[in-house]
Design a protein around this motif. Structure first.
Motif, PDB file in Angstrom:
ATOM      1  N   ALA A   1      77.391  40.738  72.227  1.00 13.98           N
ATOM      2  CA  ALA A   1      76.273  41.032  73.132  1.00 13.98           C
ATOM      3  C   ALA A   1      75.250  41.925  72.439  1.00 13.98           C
ATOM      4  O   ALA A   1      74.041  41.699  72.540  1.00 13.98           O
ATOM      5  CB  ALA A   1      76.781  41.694  74.407  1.00 13.98           C
ATOM      6  N   PHE A   2      75.745  42.933  71.730  1.00 15.13           N
ATOM      7  CA  PHE A   2      74.856  43.837  71.001  1.00 15.13           C
ATOM      8  C   PHE A   2      74.042  43.052  69.971  1.00 15.13           C
ATOM      9  O   PHE A   2      72.828  43.201  69.875  1.00 15.13           O
ATOM     10  CB  PHE A   2      75.666  44.944  70.329  1.00 15.13           C
TER      11      PHE A   2
ATOM     12  N   THR B   1      71.154  40.808  71.325  1.00 19.08           N
ATOM     13  CA  THR B   1      69.883  41.436  71.698  1.00 19.08           C
ATOM     14  C   THR B   1      68.871  41.345  70.556  1.00 19.08           C
ATOM     15  O   THR B   1      67.670  41.248  70.799  1.00 19.08           O
ATOM     16  CB  THR B   1      70.058  42.913  72.120  1.00 19.08           C
TER      17      THR B   1
ATOM     18  N   ALA C   1      68.254  38.224  73.397  1.00 18.29           N
ATOM     19  CA  ALA C   1      69.039  38.193  74.639  1.00 18.29           C
ATOM     20  C   ALA C   1      68.669  39.383  75.521  1.00 18.29           C
ATOM     21  O   ALA C   1      68.361  40.472  75.030  1.00 18.29           O
ATOM     22  CB  ALA C   1      70.529  38.215  74.336  1.00 18.29           C
ATOM     23  N   LEU C   2      68.704  39.159  76.810  1.00 23.73           N
ATOM     24  CA  LEU C   2      68.416  40.195  77.788  1.00 23.73           C
ATOM     25  C   LEU C   2      69.728  40.659  78.404  1.00 23.73           C
ATOM     26  O   LEU C   2      70.446  39.868  79.024  1.00 23.73           O
ATOM     27  CB  LEU C   2      67.489  39.652  78.884  1.00 23.73           C
ATOM     28  N   LEU C   3      70.064  41.927  78.217  1.00 23.11           N
ATOM     29  CA  LEU C   3      71.232  42.519  78.869  1.00 23.11           C
ATOM     30  C   LEU C   3      70.801  42.963  80.254  1.00 23.11           C
ATOM     31  O   LEU C   3      69.770  43.624  80.403  1.00 23.11           O
ATOM     32  CB  LEU C   3      71.749  43.724  78.083  1.00 23.11           C
TER      33      LEU C   3
ATOM     34  N   GLY D   1      67.969  49.817  76.714  1.00 19.88           N
ATOM     35  CA  GLY D   1      67.283  48.539  76.673  1.00 19.88           C
ATOM     36  C   GLY D   1      67.736  47.539  77.712  1.00 19.88           C
ATOM     37  O   GLY D   1      67.097  46.495  77.893  1.00 19.88           O
ATOM     38  N   ALA D   2      68.829  47.810  78.406  1.00 22.75           N
ATOM     39  CA  ALA D   2      69.303  46.874  79.431  1.00 22.75           C
ATOM     40  C   ALA D   2      68.407  46.960  80.661  1.00 22.75           C
ATOM     41  O   ALA D   2      67.938  48.041  81.033  1.00 22.75           O
ATOM     42  CB  ALA D   2      70.746  47.179  79.818  1.00 22.75           C
TER      43      ALA D   2
ATOM     44  N   GLU E   1      60.574  40.258  82.617  1.00 19.05           N
ATOM     45  CA  GLU E   1      61.446  39.728  81.565  1.00 19.05           C
ATOM     46  C   GLU E   1      61.913  38.299  81.863  1.00 19.05           C
ATOM     47  O   GLU E   1      62.365  37.594  80.961  1.00 19.05           O
ATOM     48  CB  GLU E   1      62.672  40.630  81.380  1.00 19.05           C
TER      49      GLU E   1
ATOM     50  N   TRP F   1      82.015  47.803  76.486  1.00 21.58           N
ATOM     51  CA  TRP F   1      80.867  48.179  75.649  1.00 21.58           C
ATOM     52  C   TRP F   1      81.053  49.613  75.145  1.00 21.58           C
ATOM     53  O   TRP F   1      80.948  49.897  73.960  1.00 21.58           O
ATOM     54  CB  TRP F   1      79.581  48.042  76.464  1.00 21.58           C
TER      55      TRP F   1
END
Length: 135
Positions: free
Chosen positions: A30-31, A34, A38-40, A57-58, A80, A123
Motif C-alpha cells: 500500500a505504501f 501511493t 494510489a489513494l489511501l 497523505g491518506a 480526489e 500499517w
C-alpha cells in the motif's frame, strides 16, 4: 415479491465471498502504491484516529459517506475522486470493514478498489509513517 434465501449468509461467509473479489494488499504494498498514484482512504471513526494517529497523505472519509465521496460521477465527490480507474486502498482499524467498503466501491465501478490487510494496526506495526494524534 422476492424469495428469501434458503440459507442467509452470516457475516463471516459474506466477508469471505467479498474478499474473493478483491486483490487485497499488505502495508508495504500500500505504501509503495501511493508512489504510483494510489489513494489511501482512512474510514476509521474519529475516536480511533484521535487515539492512534493518521497515515500522512491518506484521505479521511467517514464510512457512512464513502460511496458519496468517492463516486467520480457523484455530486458530493471528493476532489480526489477523479476516475473509475482510480486505485483506491481502503483502510479501517484491523482490515474487516475495509473489505466490505472496497466491495461497495467496486459495485460503483471503481474496479481497482481494494483494502489493506490488517488495516491501520498492520500499517503501524510495519513501522510505516504515522502522524501523531493532535494533542
Amino acid at each position: 415479491m422476492s424469495k428469501e434465501p434458503e440459507h442467509p449468509l452470516g457475516i463471516d461467509e459474506l466477508l469471505e465471498r467479498v474478499r474473493e473479489g478483491l486483490e487485497r494488499i499488505g502495508p508495504r504494498e500500500a505504501f509503495a502504491a501511493t508512489a504510483d498514484g494510489a489513494l489511501l482512504v482512512d474510514i476509521r471513526y474519529a475516536a480511533l484516529r484521535d487515539r492512534d494517529g493518521l497515515i500522512p497523505g491518506a484521505l479521511v472519509v467517514e464510512r457512512n459517506e464513502l460511496e458519496w465521496r468517492l463516486d467520480p460521477q457523484g455530486s458530493h465527490r471528493a476532489p480526489e475522486a477523479t476516475s473509475h480507474d482510480l486505485h483506491v486502498v481502503i483502510i479501517c482499524n484491523e482490515g474487516y470493514a475495509s473489505s466490505l467498503a472496497a466491495a461497495s466501491l467496486k459495485q460503483l465501478g471503481l474496479h481497482r478498489a481494494t483494502d489493506l490487510v490488517g488495516g491501520f494496526q498492520a500499517w503501524r506495526s510495519a513501522g510505516l509513517p504515522v502522524q501523531a494524534p493532535a494533542a
